[in-house]
Design a protein around this motif. Sequence first.
Motif, PDB file in Angstrom:
ATOM      1  N   ALA A 214      -6.372 -27.057  29.036  1.00  0.00           N
ATOM      2  CA  ALA A 214      -6.417 -25.819  30.198  1.00  0.00           C
ATOM      3  C   ALA A 214      -8.011 -25.231  30.529  1.00  0.00           C
ATOM      4  CB  ALA A 214      -5.850 -24.668  29.552  1.00  0.00           C
ATOM      5  N   GLY A 215      -8.653 -26.161  30.951  1.00  0.00           N
ATOM      6  CA  GLY A 215     -10.176 -26.009  31.457  1.00  0.00           C
ATOM      7  C   GLY A 215     -11.204 -25.674  30.340  1.00  0.00           C
ATOM      8  N   THR A 216     -10.904 -25.722  29.304  1.00  0.00           N
ATOM      9  CA  THR A 216     -11.785 -25.496  28.219  1.00  0.00           C
ATOM     10  C   THR A 216     -12.364 -27.186  27.911  1.00  0.00           C
ATOM     11  OG1 THR A 216     -10.168 -26.038  26.338  1.00  0.00           O
ATOM     12  CG2 THR A 216     -10.577 -23.770  26.778  1.00  0.00           C
ATOM     13  N   PRO A 217     -13.885 -27.269  27.522  1.00  0.00           N
ATOM     14  CA  PRO A 217     -14.450 -28.527  27.301  1.00  0.00           C
ATOM     15  C   PRO A 217     -14.291 -29.204  26.231  1.00  0.00           C
ATOM     16  CG  PRO A 217     -15.842 -26.812  26.829  1.00  0.00           C
ATOM     17  CD  PRO A 217     -14.606 -26.092  27.319  1.00  0.00           C
ATOM     18  N   ILE A 220     -17.716 -31.355  20.336  1.00  0.00           N
ATOM     19  CA  ILE A 220     -18.117 -32.284  19.086  1.00  0.00           C
ATOM     20  C   ILE A 220     -18.956 -31.293  18.188  1.00  0.00           C
ATOM     21  CG2 ILE A 220     -20.195 -33.166  20.294  1.00  0.00           C
ATOM     22  CD1 ILE A 220     -20.066 -35.732  18.282  1.00  0.00           C
ATOM     23  N   PHE A 221     -18.414 -31.123  16.888  1.00  0.00           N
ATOM     24  CA  PHE A 221     -18.976 -30.233  16.088  1.00  0.00           C
ATOM     25  C   PHE A 221     -18.991 -28.843  16.643  1.00  0.00           C
ATOM     26  CE2 PHE A 221     -21.449 -33.987  14.735  1.00  0.00           C
ATOM     27  CZ  PHE A 221     -20.642 -34.368  13.316  1.00  0.00           C
ATOM     28  N   ASP A 222     -18.201 -28.464  17.452  1.00  0.00           N
ATOM     29  CA  ASP A 222     -17.972 -27.211  17.962  1.00  0.00           C
ATOM     30  C   ASP A 222     -19.217 -26.978  19.119  1.00  0.00           C
ATOM     31  OD1 ASP A 222     -15.895 -26.209  16.529  1.00  0.00           O
ATOM     32  OD2 ASP A 222     -17.488 -25.378  15.059  1.00  0.00           O
ATOM     33  N   VAL A 223     -19.639 -28.122  19.651  1.00  0.00           N
ATOM     34  CA  VAL A 223     -20.586 -28.145  20.742  1.00  0.00           C
ATOM     35  C   VAL A 223     -20.042 -28.775  21.949  1.00  0.00           C
ATOM     36  CG1 VAL A 223     -22.720 -28.915  21.672  1.00  0.00           C
ATOM     37  CG2 VAL A 223     -22.681 -28.298  19.176  1.00  0.00           C
ATOM     38  N   PRO A 224     -19.924 -27.980  23.019  1.00  0.00           N
ATOM     39  CA  PRO A 224     -19.362 -28.483  24.382  1.00  0.00           C
ATOM     40  C   PRO A 224     -19.970 -29.631  24.589  1.00  0.00           C
ATOM     41  CG  PRO A 224     -20.505 -26.705  24.752  1.00  0.00           C
ATOM     42  CD  PRO A 224     -20.356 -26.536  23.391  1.00  0.00           C
ATOM     43  N   ILE A 225     -19.240 -30.405  25.314  1.00  0.00           N
ATOM     44  CA  ILE A 225     -19.505 -32.002  25.902  1.00  0.00           C
ATOM     45  C   ILE A 225     -19.476 -32.109  27.239  1.00  0.00           C
ATOM     46  CG2 ILE A 225     -19.534 -34.504  25.922  1.00  0.00           C
ATOM     47  CD1 ILE A 225     -17.929 -34.184  23.052  1.00  0.00           C
ATOM     48  N   ARG A 226     -20.488 -32.358  27.933  1.00  0.00           N
ATOM     49  CA  ARG A 226     -20.672 -32.656  29.404  1.00  0.00           C
ATOM     50  C   ARG A 226     -20.646 -34.082  29.502  1.00  0.00           C
ATOM     51  NH1 ARG A 226     -21.402 -30.198  34.563  1.00  0.00           N
ATOM     52  NH2 ARG A 226     -21.014 -32.165  36.152  1.00  0.00           N
ATOM     53  N   TRP A 227     -19.752 -34.655  30.113  1.00  0.00           N
ATOM     54  CA  TRP A 227     -19.858 -36.191  30.483  1.00  0.00           C
ATOM     55  C   TRP A 227     -20.781 -36.665  31.536  1.00  0.00           C
ATOM     56  CZ3 TRP A 227     -18.117 -38.285  26.131  1.00  0.00           C
ATOM     57  CH2 TRP A 227     -17.466 -37.398  25.357  1.00  0.00           C
ATOM     58  N   SER A 228     -21.556 -37.646  31.652  1.00  0.00           N
ATOM     59  CA  SER A 228     -22.434 -38.029  32.759  1.00  0.00           C
ATOM     60  C   SER A 228     -22.495 -39.551  32.578  1.00  0.00           C
ATOM     61  CB  SER A 228     -23.816 -37.530  32.445  1.00  0.00           C
ATOM     62  OG  SER A 228     -24.825 -38.199  33.326  1.00  0.00           O
ATOM     63  N   LEU A 229     -22.169 -40.273  33.832  1.00  0.00           N
ATOM     64  CA  LEU A 229     -22.290 -41.697  34.175  1.00  0.00           C
ATOM     65  C   LEU A 229     -23.585 -42.057  34.233  1.00  0.00           C
ATOM     66  CD1 LEU A 229     -19.317 -41.949  36.784  1.00  0.00           C
ATOM     67  CD2 LEU A 229     -19.393 -42.884  34.255  1.00  0.00           C
ATOM     68  N   GLY A 230     -24.608 -41.296  34.239  1.00  0.00           N
ATOM     69  CA  GLY A 230     -26.050 -41.793  34.381  1.00  0.00           C
ATOM     70  C   GLY A 230     -26.705 -41.484  32.826  1.00  0.00           C
ATOM     71  N   ALA A 231     -25.854 -41.278  31.824  1.00  0.00           N
ATOM     72  CA  ALA A 231     -26.317 -41.132  30.341  1.00  0.00           C
ATOM     73  C   ALA A 231     -26.251 -42.524  29.559  1.00  0.00           C
ATOM     74  CB  ALA A 231     -25.617 -40.109  29.610  1.00  0.00           C
ATOM     75  N   LYS A 232     -27.094 -43.372  30.484  1.00  0.00           N
ATOM     76  CA  LYS A 232     -26.945 -44.870  29.691  1.00  0.00           C
ATOM     77  C   LYS A 232     -28.682 -45.059  29.962  1.00  0.00           C
ATOM     78  CE  LYS A 232     -22.675 -47.537  29.688  1.00  0.00           C
ATOM     79  NZ  LYS A 232     -22.134 -48.657  30.227  1.00  0.00           N
ATOM     80  N   LEU A 233     -29.214 -45.997  28.831  1.00  0.00           N
ATOM     81  CA  LEU A 233     -30.400 -46.219  28.946  1.00  0.00           C
ATOM     82  C   LEU A 233     -30.929 -47.131  30.134  1.00  0.00           C
ATOM     83  CD1 LEU A 233     -31.554 -46.861  25.091  1.00  0.00           C
ATOM     84  CD2 LEU A 233     -31.909 -44.778  26.532  1.00  0.00           C
ATOM     85  N   ALA A 234     -32.026 -47.039  30.629  1.00  0.00           N
ATOM     86  CA  ALA A 234     -32.132 -47.969  31.894  1.00  0.00           C
ATOM     87  C   ALA A 234     -34.060 -48.202  31.842  1.00  0.00           C
ATOM     88  CB  ALA A 234     -31.777 -47.765  32.982  1.00  0.00           C
ATOM     89  N   ALA A 235     -34.519 -49.364  32.360  1.00  0.00           N
ATOM     90  CA  ALA A 235     -36.022 -49.540  32.364  1.00  0.00           C
ATOM     91  C   ALA A 235     -36.326 -48.715  33.579  1.00  0.00           C
ATOM     92  CB  ALA A 235     -36.141 -50.867  32.357  1.00  0.00           C
ATOM     93  N   THR A 236     -35.623 -48.522  34.708  1.00  0.00           N
ATOM     94  CA  THR A 236     -36.050 -47.654  35.497  1.00  0.00           C
ATOM     95  C   THR A 236     -34.702 -46.893  36.174  1.00  0.00           C
ATOM     96  OG1 THR A 236     -35.127 -49.469  37.360  1.00  0.00           O
ATOM     97  CG2 THR A 236     -37.408 -49.495  36.753  1.00  0.00           C
ATOM     98  N   ALA A 237     -35.122 -46.109  36.970  1.00  0.00           N
ATOM     99  CA  ALA A 237     -33.960 -44.980  37.386  1.00  0.00           C
ATOM    100  C   ALA A 237     -33.093 -45.850  38.158  1.00  0.00           C
ATOM    101  CB  ALA A 237     -34.561 -44.002  37.870  1.00  0.00           C
ATOM    102  N   THR A 238     -31.692 -45.498  37.866  1.00  0.00           N
ATOM    103  CA  THR A 238     -30.653 -46.333  38.782  1.00  0.00           C
ATOM    104  C   THR A 238     -29.439 -45.327  38.637  1.00  0.00           C
ATOM    105  OG1 THR A 238     -29.270 -48.094  38.792  1.00  0.00           O
ATOM    106  CG2 THR A 238     -30.127 -47.584  36.513  1.00  0.00           C
ATOM    107  N   SER A 239     -28.469 -45.609  39.762  1.00  0.00           N
ATOM    108  CA  SER A 239     -27.413 -44.776  39.575  1.00  0.00           C
ATOM    109  C   SER A 239     -26.227 -45.807  39.098  1.00  0.00           C
ATOM    110  CB  SER A 239     -26.925 -44.562  41.262  1.00  0.00           C
ATOM    111  OG  SER A 239     -26.574 -45.840  41.706  1.00  0.00           O
ATOM    112  N   SER A 240     -26.779 -46.816  38.424  1.00  0.00           N
ATOM    113  CA  SER A 240     -25.503 -47.914  38.001  1.00  0.00           C
ATOM    114  C   SER A 240     -26.220 -48.384  36.547  1.00  0.00           C
ATOM    115  CB  SER A 240     -24.978 -48.647  38.706  1.00  0.00           C
ATOM    116  OG  SER A 240     -25.937 -49.527  39.350  1.00  0.00           O
ATOM    117  N   PRO A 241     -26.761 -47.612  35.617  1.00  0.00           N
ATOM    118  CA  PRO A 241     -27.486 -47.835  34.272  1.00  0.00           C
ATOM    119  C   PRO A 241     -26.450 -48.787  33.695  1.00  0.00           C
ATOM    120  CG  PRO A 241     -26.781 -45.624  34.156  1.00  0.00           C
ATOM    121  CD  PRO A 241     -26.570 -46.041  35.464  1.00  0.00           C
ATOM    122  N   ALA A 242     -26.978 -49.921  32.841  1.00  0.00           N
ATOM    123  CA  ALA A 242     -26.108 -50.687  31.995  1.00  0.00           C
ATOM    124  C   ALA A 242     -26.588 -51.118  30.664  1.00  0.00           C
ATOM    125  CB  ALA A 242     -26.312 -52.286  32.942  1.00  0.00           C
TER     126      ALA A 242
END
Length: 304
Positions: A214-217, A220-242
């Motif tokens: 119902a709209g609540t996030p 984890i350990f009572d800390v709200p999580i914000r999901w991000s598709l950019g949160a993957k390691l990459a050697a250079t900045a990219t919109s599709s990190p692998a």
Amino acid sequence: MARNTAEAWLPEEWETSKVVQSILQVSAVESLAARIPMGSDTKHVPRTAGMDVAVVAKGGTYGEDTSLNDEVLLSAVKFGKAVRIAEEDIDDSVANLLDAKMTGWGKSYAKLIDNASLAVSAASNGTTVPFTSLYQLLNTTDSGLGYTGGANITTAASAGVPSYTEFSTAIGSVETGDYFDPSSMVAIAHPAFRSSLRGVKDSQQRPIFLQGTAGTPDTIFDVPIRWSLGAKLAATATSSPAGRPIMAFVNPELMLLGIRSGPESVFIDGRDGLSALTDESILKMRARRGWAYGHPAGASILVG
């Protein structure tokens, strides 16, 4: 975005633009960070090591604080793209093709700005690595701040399946620091963590991951999580990190996003100049941003 032949940069309306709304939905950095207006290419933002406090006796002398005061530098970098569009595609399309292109750019930009700000594993060079990412900051020793590189980075022994201990160690790295603020802490994580988190339980067999309703996030350990598709390691900045996914425990007040301009666009009509020979117009899109994280002790990262 309406078709315009004035050939001037048109900023997206912050409250009503579909482009802006899609960016805020996809980008954790754009939606959570403290927004710092920039009137030039660079801006110095104060950073303090904190300030002490002590009891002062009646009629006594106030002690003077000796905490270090310094600053972080925001440097604006331009993120942009141009697309060439045939006049027939614009005139014959039932849907607004320009709107679709601009929205698509916005979603790619949202993933790129998150990756550049959080997960690039190399030193900044102003181009392919536009900023010092949070991962690079935490991986670098700063003797002036009393921080040892890697201290706040936990890497899962088994890629893709972090254990309860590894999740606990990662959040514990920031919980013991002076910059821990339970009221504002957020976990920014790649969605790849969702599957592994569902099976992680504490010693009393209680799940550490709770899906929001119902709209609540999600938390984890009572800390709200914000999901991000950019949160993957990459050697250079990219919109599709692998690379391997990361979960960053951060204080949004320390996330400093410099706003120089944009998102904005310009439509260059193809009815004049060399493009008149091909009946093609050009749509250009850009945003200029700076980034810095206020203090390495105020964040931690789990590499999944």
